[in-house]
Write an enzyme that holds these catalytic residues in place. Structure first.
Site, short mmCIF file in Angstrom:
data_model
loop_
_atom_site.label_atom_id
_atom_site.label_comp_id
_atom_site.label_asym_id
_atom_site.label_seq_id
_atom_site.Cartn_x
_atom_site.Cartn_y
_atom_site.Cartn_z
N ASP A 35 0.69 -1.30 -0.03
CA ASP A 35 0.09 -0.02 -0.23
C ASP A 35 0.92 1.14 -0.09
OD1 ASP A 35 -2.17 -1.77 0.34
OD2 ASP A 35 -2.70 -1.02 2.19
N HIS A 181 3.59 -2.19 3.17
CA HIS A 181 3.68 -0.47 2.73
C HIS A 181 5.00 -0.29 2.17
CE1 HIS A 181 0.40 -0.76 5.95
NE2 HIS A 181 -0.14 -0.02 5.11
#
Length: 211
Positions: A35, A181
């Protein structure tokens, strides 16, 4: 104080069953997701590691970052990874009107089209927060809302790389969707955790697939 769980409870998956938390599969495969990118150097590191371990993944991209770093998007696409929507400005659903939230998603989708990026109709809400109204509206537009089975917690700088690695490898099973992430904040942990996780998956016969 920790405000998240690493392994998503079965009850939560059942209550919010219109969202996708894991993938039903008869194969020994898992689904790594990243992400908040693309981010210079960090997303490139992720791509290098995936290539080294012959793994595929799915990238939930922030539109603003896509606009600023189209060359990284080209590399993600070239290597056959899935590209999906994470809003344009990393919007928290509950801090914006429904109209503004949907428009922010649309901005990213339009940018994908402008840049000839072959994205999938997948959406992950930033912070994992999304209202029932937004859920219904997004699904009516044809999106599948992708959540997760395992949160690596690489964003929590109180964690160590060893702890994040443990979060993943102790909970992984066929069909798991795992969240990492590719962001500046997470990189100090990610740079140690990701190679360890990928090595573990290879050694234990897992295939890393795209959503």
């Amino acid at each position: 104080m920790k405000l998240y769980v690493v392994k998503t409870p079965k009850l939560l998956k059942w209550v919010f069953k219109s969202k996708i938390w894991n993938i039903k599969t008869s194969q020994k495969e898992v689904f790594l997701t990243f992400d908040d990118g693309p981010t210079p150097r960090i997303t490139d590191f992720v791509l290098d590691q995936l290539e080294k371990h012959q793994a595929k993944a799915s990238f939930f991209c922030v539109g603003k970052n896509v606009h600023e770093h189209p060359q990284i998007m080209e590399r993600i696409q070239k290597h056959g990874h899935t590209i999906a929507n994470h809003t344009y400005n990393h919007y928290h659903c509950y801090k914006h009107s429904l109209e503004d939230y949907l428009h922010n998603i649309e901005l990213t989708e339009n940018l994908f089209e402008q840049l000839s990026i072959n994205s999938k109709k997948l959406f992950r809400p930033p912070y994992g927060r999304i209202s029932p109204k937004a859920t219904r509206a997004i699904q009516r537009q044809g999106y599948n809302i992708i959540m997760w089975d395992i949160l690596s917690a690489d964003f929590d700088l109180k964690n160590s790389a060893a702890k994040c690695t443990k979060n993943v490898i102790e909970n992984i099973k066929p069909g798991s969707i795992v969240v990492f992430h590719d962001s500046v904040k997470s990189y100090p942990i990610l740079k140690e955790t990701l190679p360890r996780v990928l090595s573990h998956l290879n050694e234990n016969g897992y295939q890393c697939s795209t959503l």
